[in-house]
Every structure is written in C-alpha cells, then in structure tokens.
Motif scaffolding. Structure first.
Motif, PDB file in Angstrom:
ATOM      1  N   GLU A 177       0.829  -1.208   0.000  1.00  0.00           N
ATOM      2  CA  GLU A 177       0.000   0.000   0.000  1.00  0.00           C
ATOM      3  C   GLU A 177       0.863   1.258   0.000  1.00  0.00           C
ATOM      4  O   GLU A 177       0.535   2.253  -0.661  1.00  0.00           O
ATOM      5  CB  GLU A 177      -0.931  -0.022   1.210  1.00  0.00           C
ATOM      6  N   LYS A 178       1.986   1.210   0.714  1.00  0.00           N
ATOM      7  CA  LYS A 178       2.916   2.340   0.735  1.00  0.00           C
ATOM      8  C   LYS A 178       3.533   2.548  -0.646  1.00  0.00           C
ATOM      9  O   LYS A 178       3.695   3.691  -1.108  1.00  0.00           O
ATOM     10  CB  LYS A 178       4.004   2.090   1.776  1.00  0.00           C
ATOM     11  N   ALA A 179       3.873   1.449  -1.318  1.00  0.00           N
ATOM     12  CA  ALA A 179       4.441   1.554  -2.667  1.00  0.00           C
ATOM     13  C   ALA A 179       3.435   2.169  -3.638  1.00  0.00           C
ATOM     14  O   ALA A 179       3.800   2.998  -4.490  1.00  0.00           O
ATOM     15  CB  ALA A 179       4.873   0.172  -3.151  1.00  0.00           C
ATOM     16  N   GLU A 234       0.978   4.202  -2.815  1.00  0.00           N
ATOM     17  CA  GLU A 234       0.848   5.617  -2.418  1.00  0.00           C
ATOM     18  C   GLU A 234       1.996   6.455  -2.987  1.00  0.00           C
ATOM     19  O   GLU A 234       1.790   7.597  -3.421  1.00  0.00           O
ATOM     20  CB  GLU A 234       0.846   5.703  -0.889  1.00  0.00           C
ATOM     21  N   ASP A 235       3.201   5.866  -3.002  1.00  0.00           N
ATOM     22  CA  ASP A 235       4.382   6.597  -3.464  1.00  0.00           C
ATOM     23  C   ASP A 235       4.651   6.416  -4.958  1.00  0.00           C
ATOM     24  O   ASP A 235       5.652   6.925  -5.471  1.00  0.00           O
ATOM     25  CB  ASP A 235       5.625   6.126  -2.690  1.00  0.00           C
ATOM     26  N   ASN A 236       3.788   5.655  -5.624  1.00  0.00           N
ATOM     27  CA  ASN A 236       4.004   5.346  -7.047  1.00  0.00           C
ATOM     28  C   ASN A 236       5.378   4.711  -7.254  1.00  0.00           C
ATOM     29  O   ASN A 236       6.104   5.033  -8.205  1.00  0.00           O
ATOM     30  CB  ASN A 236       3.862   6.605  -7.902  1.00  0.00           C
ATOM     31  N   TYR A 237       5.718   3.793  -6.367  1.00  0.00           N
ATOM     32  CA  TYR A 237       7.033   3.137  -6.388  1.00  0.00           C
ATOM     33  C   TYR A 237       6.894   1.725  -6.946  1.00  0.00           C
ATOM     34  O   TYR A 237       6.005   0.969  -6.541  1.00  0.00           O
ATOM     35  CB  TYR A 237       7.616   3.071  -4.974  1.00  0.00           C
ATOM     36  N   LEU A 267      10.124  -3.692  -0.952  1.00  0.00           N
ATOM     37  CA  LEU A 267       8.961  -2.929  -0.498  1.00  0.00           C
ATOM     38  C   LEU A 267       8.913  -2.883   1.025  1.00  0.00           C
ATOM     39  O   LEU A 267       8.601  -1.844   1.619  1.00  0.00           O
ATOM     40  CB  LEU A 267       7.673  -3.540  -1.048  1.00  0.00           C
ATOM     41  N   ARG A 280      11.531  -0.586   2.488  1.00  0.00           N
ATOM     42  CA  ARG A 280      11.156   0.825   2.427  1.00  0.00           C
ATOM     43  C   ARG A 280      10.354   1.264   3.643  1.00  0.00           C
ATOM     44  O   ARG A 280      10.296   2.460   3.957  1.00  0.00           O
ATOM     45  CB  ARG A 280      10.337   1.117   1.161  1.00  0.00           C
TER      46      ARG A 280
END
Length: 236
Positions: free
Chosen positions: A181-183, A185-188, A196, A199
C-alpha cells in the motif's frame, strides 16, 4: 507452532516470458513431461503447513490454465486463481486481496522456480514467525562490478556481503500489505517484495537457499533445468 498458524502461498505466474521466445508462456513449457508450473505447485501442495495456494495468472490464461493444466493433475489443496496485473508487484498485490482473513504468514514465490525445496520453504516460514520478513537467496559466486552510465567500473563491492535473491520471500501479512500500500501511495515500483518491506524501515532476514533454485527465463534455463531434474532423480 506452525500447526497453529494460517499460511497462504501466493504463486506469481502472470509474466510475459518474452526472453523465452516461445509461443506459449514459460510456465506452461514442459520439464520431464510436466509443465514448469505443475512442478512448482506440487512442492507447495505437499507442505502441510501451507493452508491455501493463490495462483496469479494472466487474465486471458485463467480458463486455459484451469482446463488444460490444473485439471490434468490432482492437488490436495484448493488453488485459487486470480488475475494478475501489468507488473509483478501489482500481481502480488492482487493476490493479497484474496488471502484468507485468518492468514498470518504469506509466502510469495515465482511460478517459474520449480526447483525450490520443501525444507527451504518450511525454514523460511519458521524464520518469518520470528523475524516477520524473510528473503531466500544464495551468496554470489562471481565478483560484482558497479559501472557508471558509460559502462566504466566505479566500484567493486565486497563479495562476502552480496547475495543473489530468490523466492520464496515470506512475510507477516500485515507488514506485506502495508508495504504494498505504501508503494502504491508513493508510485514506487520495486524489483521484489523484500525491497517494499525494506522501504518501511523493517529489517529483512536472509536465509540460504540453494543454487538449484533457478528461475526458468531463457531457453538455456530449460537445458539446465533438465540437468537438475536428472541429477535429482539419480539420487533417489
């Protein structure tokens, strides 16, 4: 301890397999008379600590895989077929949406790694219960060079600290879903699930797998795969 933990396995098999230069996707090519994907699934199917298998496929291959591949073989566990995304990361995230609500541990594995062993999978699950995040890999054999944009060497890392990452990669479910979900959100876009989780600031424990656990990617890998199977059969 393991008997009390719900473990979900996500098998990623939605890749394009362009380097194989085959008319069919690489996971359906045969090794020793069976599709590569079946070799992989059979290992996971026999592990009693794994409660479910979620198989990620290209959307337009789901019915083909069910009818022409899976129905030819018997599996003890229910295999849930899920449509993948454009990238492997998106495919794994799609799989996470389908894991059982009781899942505590998630094992992520490449469908094109048919030579993974049950003992490595079980060890990685045990380590994940203690460390929350685990990667499987092997120490690199070659000296690694870092080059600049013009292909000139700029660094030679200490080989003793370098590992080649493989799968399975095993995580506490809550950590892995937060990492994805963080990836998003960050478009990573990462190269694997471990990065992941890294991070998030969470440490990932590495455990040693084996050099047989190759990913079938090119025609040359098929030749090597046959050699691995023949060597294993000769030891039985």
């Amino acid at each position: 301890m393991l008997n009390k933990v719900f473990v979900s396995a996500i098998i990623a098999a939605a890749g394009q397999g362009k380097r194989m230069k085959s008319r069919i996707n690489k996971q359906y090519l045969e090794l020793d008379g069976k599709p590569i994907l079946i070799h992989t699934l059979e290992v996971f199917d026999k592990i009693k600590y794994i409660n479910e298998i979620i198989l990620i496929l290209k959307e337009d291959e789901i019915e083909f895989c069910r009818e022409k591949i899976l129905n030819r073989y018997e599996f003890r566990k229910k295999i849930i077929l899920v449509s993948g995304g454009r990238e492997r990361q998106e495919s794994v995230y799609n799989g996470l949406k389908f894991v059982n609500k009781n899942a505590q541990i998630v094992v992520v594995h490449d469908g094109a790694r048919p030579f993974v062993t049950a003992d490595v999978i079980e060890k990685s699950i045990c380590e994940a219960l203690k460390n929350k995040a685990v990667g499987v890999g092997v120490p690199v054999k070659d000296t690694i060079k870092v080059v600049d944009e013009n292909s000139y060497i700029i660094d030679t890392p200490d080989r003793s600290k370098l590992w080649g990452i493989q799968t399975p990669q095993v995580f506490n479910y809550d950590i892995l879903i937060k990492a994805h979900e963080k990836a998003i959100e960050d478009n990573y876009l990462g190269t694997d699930d471990c990065v992941l989780v890294e991070r998030l600031g969470h440490r990932v424990k590495m455990i040693e797998g084996n050099y047989d656990n190759i990913k079938i990617t090119t025609p040359e890998d098929l030749i090597l795969g046959e050699a691995i199977l023949n060597r294993r059969k000769s030891k039985i």
